[in-house]
Design a protein around this motif. Structure first.
Motif, PDB file in Angstrom:
ATOM      1  N   LEU A   7      47.435  47.232  41.524  1.00  0.00           N
ATOM      2  CA  LEU A   7      46.762  48.284  40.339  1.00  0.00           C
ATOM      3  C   LEU A   7      48.207  48.341  39.447  1.00  0.00           C
ATOM      4  O   LEU A   7      47.690  49.036  38.165  1.00  0.00           O
ATOM      5  CB  LEU A   7      47.008  49.652  40.831  1.00  0.00           C
ATOM      6  N   LYS A   8      49.387  48.975  40.042  1.00  0.00           N
ATOM      7  CA  LYS A   8      50.584  49.328  38.967  1.00  0.00           C
ATOM      8  C   LYS A   8      50.760  48.069  38.001  1.00  0.00           C
ATOM      9  O   LYS A   8      51.392  48.268  36.477  1.00  0.00           O
ATOM     10  CB  LYS A   8      51.851  49.259  39.178  1.00  0.00           C
ATOM     11  N   SER A   9      49.724  46.570  38.791  1.00  0.00           N
ATOM     12  CA  SER A   9      50.602  45.384  37.507  1.00  0.00           C
ATOM     13  C   SER A   9      49.779  45.547  36.596  1.00  0.00           C
ATOM     14  O   SER A   9      50.421  45.119  35.384  1.00  0.00           O
ATOM     15  CB  SER A   9      50.949  44.540  38.465  1.00  0.00           C
ATOM     16  N   ARG A  10      48.565  46.160  36.355  1.00  0.00           N
ATOM     17  CA  ARG A  10      47.942  46.767  35.211  1.00  0.00           C
ATOM     18  C   ARG A  10      47.522  47.824  34.817  1.00  0.00           C
ATOM     19  O   ARG A  10      47.420  47.705  33.243  1.00  0.00           O
ATOM     20  CB  ARG A  10      46.754  45.893  36.123  1.00  0.00           C
ATOM     21  N   LEU A  11      48.227  48.538  35.723  1.00  0.00           N
ATOM     22  CA  LEU A  11      48.094  50.323  34.579  1.00  0.00           C
ATOM     23  C   LEU A  11      49.304  50.844  34.869  1.00  0.00           C
ATOM     24  O   LEU A  11      49.321  51.353  33.842  1.00  0.00           O
ATOM     25  CB  LEU A  11      47.385  50.799  35.898  1.00  0.00           C
ATOM     26  N   GLY A  12      50.097  49.966  35.176  1.00  0.00           N
ATOM     27  CA  GLY A  12      51.638  50.520  34.976  1.00  0.00           C
ATOM     28  C   GLY A  12      51.592  51.683  35.513  1.00  0.00           C
ATOM     29  O   GLY A  12      51.456  51.869  36.655  1.00  0.00           O
ATOM     30  N   ASP A  13      52.696  53.356  35.036  1.00  0.00           N
ATOM     31  CA  ASP A  13      52.239  54.439  35.957  1.00  0.00           C
ATOM     32  C   ASP A  13      51.297  55.627  35.426  1.00  0.00           C
ATOM     33  O   ASP A  13      50.953  56.221  36.339  1.00  0.00           O
ATOM     34  CB  ASP A  13      53.321  55.609  35.699  1.00  0.00           C
ATOM     35  N   ASP A  14      50.322  54.802  34.536  1.00  0.00           N
ATOM     36  CA  ASP A  14      48.867  55.485  33.845  1.00  0.00           C
ATOM     37  C   ASP A  14      47.683  55.346  35.128  1.00  0.00           C
ATOM     38  O   ASP A  14      46.867  54.737  34.728  1.00  0.00           O
ATOM     39  CB  ASP A  14      48.686  54.815  32.792  1.00  0.00           C
ATOM     40  N   VAL A  15      48.209  57.191  35.210  1.00  0.00           N
ATOM     41  CA  VAL A  15      46.830  57.070  36.481  1.00  0.00           C
ATOM     42  C   VAL A  15      45.225  57.995  35.805  1.00  0.00           C
ATOM     43  O   VAL A  15      44.431  58.074  36.742  1.00  0.00           O
ATOM     44  CB  VAL A  15      47.539  58.443  37.717  1.00  0.00           C
ATOM     45  N   ASN A  16      45.528  57.709  34.665  1.00  0.00           N
ATOM     46  CA  ASN A  16      44.691  58.046  33.614  1.00  0.00           C
ATOM     47  C   ASN A  16      44.035  57.022  33.041  1.00  0.00           C
ATOM     48  O   ASN A  16      42.709  57.136  32.560  1.00  0.00           O
ATOM     49  CB  ASN A  16      44.967  59.207  32.545  1.00  0.00           C
ATOM     50  N   LYS A  17      44.445  55.750  32.638  1.00  0.00           N
ATOM     51  CA  LYS A  17      43.756  54.933  32.402  1.00  0.00           C
ATOM     52  C   LYS A  17      42.096  54.118  33.233  1.00  0.00           C
ATOM     53  O   LYS A  17      42.619  54.517  34.323  1.00  0.00           O
ATOM     54  CB  LYS A  17      44.936  53.367  31.962  1.00  0.00           C
ATOM     55  N   LYS A  18      41.100  54.034  32.723  1.00  0.00           N
ATOM     56  CA  LYS A  18      40.400  53.320  33.486  1.00  0.00           C
ATOM     57  C   LYS A  18      40.131  52.316  33.735  1.00  0.00           C
ATOM     58  O   LYS A  18      40.722  51.254  33.727  1.00  0.00           O
ATOM     59  CB  LYS A  18      38.802  52.928  32.074  1.00  0.00           C
ATOM     60  N   VAL A  19      40.002  52.023  35.618  1.00  0.00           N
ATOM     61  CA  VAL A  19      40.498  51.580  36.753  1.00  0.00           C
ATOM     62  C   VAL A  19      38.815  51.025  37.159  1.00  0.00           C
ATOM     63  O   VAL A  19      37.865  52.094  37.537  1.00  0.00           O
ATOM     64  CB  VAL A  19      41.203  51.598  37.119  1.00  0.00           C
ATOM     65  N   ILE A  20      38.203  49.524  37.106  1.00  0.00           N
ATOM     66  CA  ILE A  20      36.410  49.887  37.415  1.00  0.00           C
ATOM     67  C   ILE A  20      37.185  48.862  38.665  1.00  0.00           C
ATOM     68  O   ILE A  20      37.741  47.692  38.846  1.00  0.00           O
ATOM     69  CB  ILE A  20      36.066  49.069  36.174  1.00  0.00           C
ATOM     70  N   PHE A  21      36.034  49.234  39.995  1.00  0.00           N
ATOM     71  CA  PHE A  21      36.438  48.093  40.987  1.00  0.00           C
ATOM     72  C   PHE A  21      35.101  47.635  41.595  1.00  0.00           C
ATOM     73  O   PHE A  21      33.815  48.098  41.168  1.00  0.00           O
ATOM     74  CB  PHE A  21      36.395  49.890  41.894  1.00  0.00           C
ATOM     75  N   TYR A  22      34.517  46.663  42.030  1.00  0.00           N
ATOM     76  CA  TYR A  22      33.761  45.962  42.172  1.00  0.00           C
ATOM     77  C   TYR A  22      34.313  45.096  42.921  1.00  0.00           C
ATOM     78  O   TYR A  22      35.322  44.190  43.147  1.00  0.00           O
ATOM     79  CB  TYR A  22      32.620  45.256  40.869  1.00  0.00           C
ATOM     80  N   CYS A  23      33.055  44.066  43.246  1.00  0.00           N
ATOM     81  CA  CYS A  23      32.620  42.876  44.235  1.00  0.00           C
ATOM     82  C   CYS A  23      31.379  42.562  43.927  1.00  0.00           C
ATOM     83  O   CYS A  23      31.468  41.514  42.907  1.00  0.00           O
ATOM     84  CB  CYS A  23      32.969  43.356  45.911  1.00  0.00           C
ATOM     85  N   MET A  24      30.698  42.431  44.753  1.00  0.00           N
ATOM     86  CA  MET A  24      29.474  41.819  44.940  1.00  0.00           C
ATOM     87  C   MET A  24      27.944  43.332  45.082  1.00  0.00           C
ATOM     88  O   MET A  24      28.715  43.984  45.721  1.00  0.00           O
ATOM     89  CB  MET A  24      28.863  40.976  45.720  1.00  0.00           C
TER      90      MET A  24
END
Length: 183
Positions: free
Chosen positions: A122-139
């Protein structure tokens, strides 16, 4: 006696049909904790602390590049001690383009190493920004993404989004995919 039997059978059919409809309508109750078994099963329509989105909304967020997409589909690596001569065919994962694939982080119970891997990914894509939109998915019907999104909410991420249809919804909408490798 036959009339009573027919009524009993009719009642049973209604109960089973009603249960199937309830599951199909997304009325699976949201558990308080994580799902720890039967990960491929109908999921709730909600996730406390997260936004649940449709495929159309996922496509719009992808086009706007306004969110980080995180695939949590499990992955089984080639066993280290596979006997010589054994054929191993790696499963190919076709993903939503630009996603980070963090396999195995959606189990109901994860060890410290998997938790550290999840946080690092998560940190690799968001850095320390806990407010950035992050979408979790699978199937579709996959509790892995529900568990992973729930965990991110508990870790303090404020813009967690759950895409319950995942790659099944994405490909049904005829959206492009690309081959991905685990982070």
């Amino acid at each position: 006696m036959k009339l009573q039997w027919n009524r009993l059978v009719a009642a049973a059919v209604l109960i089973v049909a009603g249960t199937g409809f309830a599951l199909a309508a997304g009325t699976v109750p949201e558990p308080d904790g994580y799902r720890t078994e039967a990960y491929r099963a109908p999921t709730p329509a909600t996730l406390k602390g997260a936004k649940v989105i449709t495929t159309d909304e996922a496509v719009e967020l992808w086009k706007s590049k306004d969110a980080v997409f995180v695939d949590v589909l499990p992955h089984d690596p080639k066993p280290a001690e596979l006997p010589a001569g054994t054929i191993w065919k790696e499963k190919i994962r076709e993903d939503i383009p630009g996603s980070i694939w963090l396999p195995n982080v959606g189990y109901g119970v994860i060890n410290k190493e998997t938790e550290a891997y999840f946080r690092k990914g998560l940190k690799s894509r968001l850095g320390d920004d806990v407010n950035k939109k992050v979408i979790f998915y699978c199937m579709e019907n996959c509790w892995m993404s529900w568990n992973a999104a729930k965990r991110a909410v508990e870790w303090g991420y404020t813009s967690v989004i759950w895409f319950p249809l995942g790659t099944d919804g994405w490909t049904a909408a005829k959206q492009a995919t690309q081959r991905n490798e685990p982070y």
